[in-house]
Design a protein around this motif. Sequence first.
Motif, PDB file in Angstrom:
ATOM      1  N   ASN A  29       0.843  -1.196   0.000  1.00  0.00           N
ATOM      2  CA  ASN A  29       0.000   0.000   0.000  1.00  0.00           C
ATOM      3  C   ASN A  29       0.874   1.241   0.000  1.00  0.00           C
ATOM      4  OD1 ASN A  29      -2.486  -1.317   0.077  1.00  0.00           O
ATOM      5  ND2 ASN A  29      -2.447  -1.480   2.291  1.00  0.00           N
ATOM      6  N   ILE A  30       0.408   2.244  -0.718  1.00  0.00           N
ATOM      7  CA  ILE A  30       1.075   3.533  -0.801  1.00  0.00           C
ATOM      8  C   ILE A  30       0.035   4.568  -0.379  1.00  0.00           C
ATOM      9  CG2 ILE A  30       2.325   5.111  -2.316  1.00  0.00           C
ATOM     10  CD1 ILE A  30       2.620   2.475  -4.169  1.00  0.00           C
ATOM     11  N   LEU A  31       0.406   5.453   0.531  1.00  0.00           N
ATOM     12  CA  LEU A  31      -0.572   6.337   1.158  1.00  0.00           C
ATOM     13  C   LEU A  31      -0.434   7.803   0.745  1.00  0.00           C
ATOM     14  CD1 LEU A  31      -0.406   4.893   4.780  1.00  0.00           C
ATOM     15  CD2 LEU A  31      -2.082   4.366   3.004  1.00  0.00           C
ATOM     16  N   ASN A  32      -1.528   8.509   0.870  1.00  0.00           N
ATOM     17  CA  ASN A  32      -1.683   9.951   0.771  1.00  0.00           C
ATOM     18  C   ASN A  32      -0.908  10.603  -0.370  1.00  0.00           C
ATOM     19  OD1 ASN A  32      -3.580   9.785   2.690  1.00  0.00           O
ATOM     20  ND2 ASN A  32      -2.339  10.574   4.350  1.00  0.00           N
ATOM     21  N   ASP A  34       2.080  10.249  -1.349  1.00  0.00           N
ATOM     22  CA  ASP A  34       2.820   9.238  -2.106  1.00  0.00           C
ATOM     23  C   ASP A  34       1.887   8.553  -3.107  1.00  0.00           C
ATOM     24  OD1 ASP A  34       4.915   9.923  -0.463  1.00  0.00           O
ATOM     25  OD2 ASP A  34       5.036   7.992   0.560  1.00  0.00           O
ATOM     26  N   ALA A  35       0.665   8.221  -2.658  1.00  0.00           N
ATOM     27  CA  ALA A  35      -0.318   7.565  -3.527  1.00  0.00           C
ATOM     28  C   ALA A  35      -0.678   8.467  -4.705  1.00  0.00           C
ATOM     29  CB  ALA A  35      -1.563   7.198  -2.726  1.00  0.00           C
ATOM     30  N   LYS A  36      -0.852   9.762  -4.428  1.00  0.00           N
ATOM     31  CA  LYS A  36      -1.188  10.701  -5.505  1.00  0.00           C
ATOM     32  C   LYS A  36      -0.073  10.760  -6.545  1.00  0.00           C
ATOM     33  CE  LYS A  36      -4.096  13.633  -2.591  1.00  0.00           C
ATOM     34  NZ  LYS A  36      -4.212  14.953  -1.953  1.00  0.00           N
ATOM     35  N   ASN A  39       0.017   7.466  -8.474  1.00  0.00           N
ATOM     36  CA  ASN A  39      -1.132   7.463  -9.385  1.00  0.00           C
ATOM     37  C   ASN A  39      -0.803   8.272 -10.638  1.00  0.00           C
ATOM     38  OD1 ASN A  39      -3.689   9.471 -10.032  1.00  0.00           O
ATOM     39  ND2 ASN A  39      -4.251   7.297  -9.949  1.00  0.00           N
ATOM     40  N   ILE A  46      -6.126   5.079  -7.576  1.00  0.00           N
ATOM     41  CA  ILE A  46      -6.105   5.653  -6.235  1.00  0.00           C
ATOM     42  C   ILE A  46      -7.501   5.497  -5.612  1.00  0.00           C
ATOM     43  CG2 ILE A  46      -6.683   8.008  -6.894  1.00  0.00           C
ATOM     44  CD1 ILE A  46      -4.430   8.867  -4.876  1.00  0.00           C
ATOM     45  N   LYS A  55      -5.105   5.941  -0.893  1.00  0.00           N
ATOM     46  CA  LYS A  55      -4.163   4.836  -1.028  1.00  0.00           C
ATOM     47  C   LYS A  55      -4.215   4.286  -2.434  1.00  0.00           C
ATOM     48  CE  LYS A  55      -6.574   0.603  -0.058  1.00  0.00           C
ATOM     49  NZ  LYS A  55      -6.324  -0.749   0.222  1.00  0.00           N
ATOM     50  N   CYS A  56      -3.127   3.667  -2.812  1.00  0.00           N
ATOM     51  CA  CYS A  56      -3.081   2.849  -4.003  1.00  0.00           C
ATOM     52  C   CYS A  56      -2.134   1.707  -3.658  1.00  0.00           C
ATOM     53  CB  CYS A  56      -2.628   3.633  -5.238  1.00  0.00           C
ATOM     54  SG  CYS A  56      -0.954   4.267  -5.189  1.00  0.00           S
ATOM     55  N   GLY A  57      -2.061   0.719  -4.519  1.00  0.00           N
ATOM     56  CA  GLY A  57      -1.198  -0.400  -4.185  1.00  0.00           C
ATOM     57  C   GLY A  57      -1.119  -1.420  -5.293  1.00  0.00           C
TER      58      GLY A  57
END
Length: 133
Positions: A29-32, A34-36, A39, A46, A55-57
Motif C-alpha cells: 500500500n502507498i498512502l496519501n 505518495d499515492a497521488k 497514481n 487511487i 491509497k493505491c497499491g
Amino acid sequence: MSKLLKQYEELKKNDASSIYLFRVGIFYNILNEDAKLINEKLGLKITDLGPSIFKCGFPVSQLDKYIILLNKMKIKYKVINNLPNDSNINDYLKNVEIKKILNKIADMDLNNTTFQQAFNTLLDIQNKLKNMK
C-alpha cells in the motif's frame, strides 16, 4: 489503517523525499501524497478512504516490476515490511493458501456439483495441503 497512517506520517517527517511502500498482507500500500504521486506517474488506481486518506497499491508478487519502474523514473522509495514480527513468511504464505482453499469450498454450489467435480475438488485440496507441509 490508523497505525499505518501514523507510521507513514512519522516516516515522512524523517524523510519526506521518499515514497513508502507498506507491505500489508499480500499487497503493498502507498498512502496519501505518495499515492497521488504514484497514481500520476504510474497510473495505479487511487482510492479515497475518507477525509485526507488516499491509497493505491499492488500485489506483493509485482514488487520487482514496480521497483524497476520506480528506479527508471528516479523515484526514491523505501519498502516497509509490516508483517507481524512473531510470524515468519512461510507461515504467513501457508495461511494465505489455506484461506484460498477455504474460499474455494465456501464458493462451491453443492446443489449443482457432480460427484466427479466434488471428488476433483477434494483431490486438488488434498494435493495443495500435502505441498504445504
